[in-house]
Design an enzyme around this catalytic site. Sequence first.
Site, short mmCIF file in Angstrom:
data_model
loop_
_atom_site.label_atom_id
_atom_site.label_comp_id
_atom_site.label_asym_id
_atom_site.label_seq_id
_atom_site.Cartn_x
_atom_site.Cartn_y
_atom_site.Cartn_z
CB CYS A 45 -0.93 0.00 1.20
SG CYS A 45 -1.95 -1.46 1.23
CG HIS A 76 -6.51 1.44 0.39
ND1 HIS A 76 -5.41 2.11 -0.10
CD2 HIS A 76 -6.03 0.35 1.05
CE1 HIS A 76 -4.31 1.45 0.26
NE2 HIS A 76 -4.66 0.37 0.96
CB CYS A 132 0.15 1.23 7.57
SG CYS A 132 -1.60 1.17 7.19
#
Lengths: 462, 414
Positions: free
Chosen positions: B90, B370, B401
């Site tokens: 990510c 996301h 994160c």
Amino acid sequence: MSVLEMIYGTPAGKFVARKAGLSDPPKLRRGRVLPTGPVVLGELAGGGIARETLRLLGIDAGQPILDEPGARVKDDKGRDVPPRYPAKPGAIVIDATGLRQITQLEGIRALLRPVMRSLEGSGRIIILATDASAVEGLEAKAVAQGIDGIDRTVGKELRGGATTNLVFLKEGVRPSDLASTLSFLLEGRSAFVDGQTWRVGPAEVTHDLTPRPFEKRIVVVTGAARGIGAAIARTFARDGATVVAVDMPASGDALAKVANEIGGSTLQLDITAADAGAKITDHIASRYGHEARIWAIVHNAGITRDKMLANLDEKQWAAVLDVNLAAEMRINDFLLAGDRPGGLGEEARIVGIASTSGVAGNKGQTNYAASKAGVMGYVWALKDELEGRPITINAVAPGFIETEMTAAIPFVQREIFKRTNSLSQGGNPVDVAETLAYLCGPASGGVNGQVIRVCGQNLIGA
Amino acid sequence: MTSRNAVVVGGNRTPFVKAGGKYAMASAQDLMTAALDGLVARFGLSGQRVDEVVGGAVLKHTRDFNLTRESVLGSALSPLTPACDLQQACCTGLEAVVYASNKIKLGQARLAIAGGVDSASDAPIVVTEPLRKALLALNRARSLPEKLAAIAKIRPGDLMPVPPGVVEPRTGMSMGESQAMTTKKWGISREDQDELSLASHRNLAKAWDEGFFDDLVTPYLRVAKDGILRPDTTREALAKLRPVFGKGDTATMTAGNSTALTDGAAVVLLAEEEEARGRGWPVLAKVIDAQVAASDYVNGADDLLLAPAQAIPVLLERNALTLADFDFLEFHEAFASTVLATLKSLEQAGVGTVDRTKLNVKGSSLAAGHPFAATGARIVASLAKMLAEKGPGSRGLISICAAGGQGVVAILEA
């Protein structure tokens, strides 16, 4: 596609349609293309400007043939017919700028009769006359209007995609002021402009005519994501412009396609926002530098909320007027208010879009007609306000143009709309774009406060 | 050494939509090309060469080995534009921005595009290990008997594809399950999580209404707005949702306070400061510094998604800043409880307290969605614009994160 439309598309359908008088319309000559046949100049007493203007365009004009009693010949049935051109003329330019008397109108008739049947496909008749405001005496003023009647009627009689247009010259106009107009009318760029009349005056600043007039110039086009707007963006880019393509944020992907295709940039903007003008100038300054200025802004964005007045509420009314008219005025006010980075240049071009609906009215379009007629009124008024500044403001009034929007009209209705004009067909988006580009051309500084219809001489509101 | 600044000039992304939704038929490459084309159009870069484009995806087909370069070739950019792929779960998008900024700072590039894409809809399907081995054997087989022998090894059970999942290979636990342990360990309440989620939706909805995204998002496939956003959601509606991660009565993580699997792409235009000013381009914000960290979540010493809490103090120390020195804090909302646990961890470690009124003020991942690798570029572009609007000297901190117990944090300054 409706069943009718499918049947119409078959060979048998086309045969029946032809029998019913719905023959295939002529294919129009388009683009920066001159007529194939010779350009003939009919110079009447007191003229002269046409010859000089044609020379500026590098066109060597041929001699006209006159329909005079002595020149007539007998056809195979023994009837008197006018003398014929040896080769089909591509265009005839009639310089009637010296006409002041009713009897002199005969000169136009004598020039026109031989070309009426011999003009090539997509040929041109261009008449130049002196504007009534620039002639003395009642008869001279009446004659000017008389020529207008000739133009409008000839447009309806011509066949094969040929067009006629009349340009009235104002006091003090020079060949260099007229060159862009004559070039536009001769070329395929004016394909769907027919039976129209407009005025050309002396420009405050003169520029030479070039094939890429917008090179290194920034042109803002609103509503550029699709249809006519996209065609406008492409046409200006073809002629060298750096296009700032503006449209609603929700149309951003289509807008990006257009901009990337032509090397322009996108500005996703709701033009009705209070700060729309500032957003436009900020965008230009932040993409092209602080020194960059707008050469032309094309107010093309528009919406329809068609409803019969009996069903029309205040929201549908307001939305159309706000987008089509008020937003354009707010943006212009901001741009005209002062010199700022990314703002309007000294000598800029402002063009808007009116509509034949604003000229003649159209059932179910009160709001739209109000906004579009409003654009015309605004053009005329702003032109007076800008007196002394070399900025021009003009508009075009499209008739039936083939777009995604008009494709949604039911087939039969659409066919009727398309054919009720002198060219028996709908126009292409590029026809509107070409006319706008002509109006915005650096060499068109003398064309100001005009509303030019791009309608194929639509019968409605003619 | 000459000092060069890397600045954010602008950004572009597609609207983000729930996996399996309107972008179901679009590949990662399609999405990234769309994001690039929107950016190119916004800055009039069609046909022009950019020094480098760097991007990547987390869920990646083997056919996408050269994803970014292929996207460049499909875009309106000059084919002379080089590109490279980068992948850090990510953190991919933010790491791409760091990579490109560093190249700019070193003088190896003057103009770069960084970003990322992910399509959970277009995720690669993996076959079972026995089937894969049998197929490879079949491929090697020369004679018919050899071929038949290879085929004969396949059992019906082997034919089921292995479903894609966000599972940590070291622990075998899904990210949500890991985070559920973190949530419990740090004592993050359901109410706090729902509150953070609600704020995310409200802030994002407001930003859309204000036109904040007019120059940050280009519609794609008839989608003009983020699809996950629920402008009308309420505390009550969120409270009604059933927990999906964690076990028993203590479970607090719901679909409302966890991010959904999302499709989308985002890119950022970066330039050397003088280059940007020379072109008259906006200088929204400078990329000041960045820090990466990893946590030992495998042995249970640390939490899977709290590595940023380790990176932030290092970054602040190096730049002589405290949390109070930032006007905006952009903490990627993998889960509401990730953000809350990170904040708690920073407080406990004595790093400082985050002023919640400065946190994710234009909404974040819970509301926007996301698409893993796209999140960094989404945040960088939005934050840079916020800082430019706030004015010179304003500062923003980004914290993201990632799977594998990693985290990247960065500072932007107008």
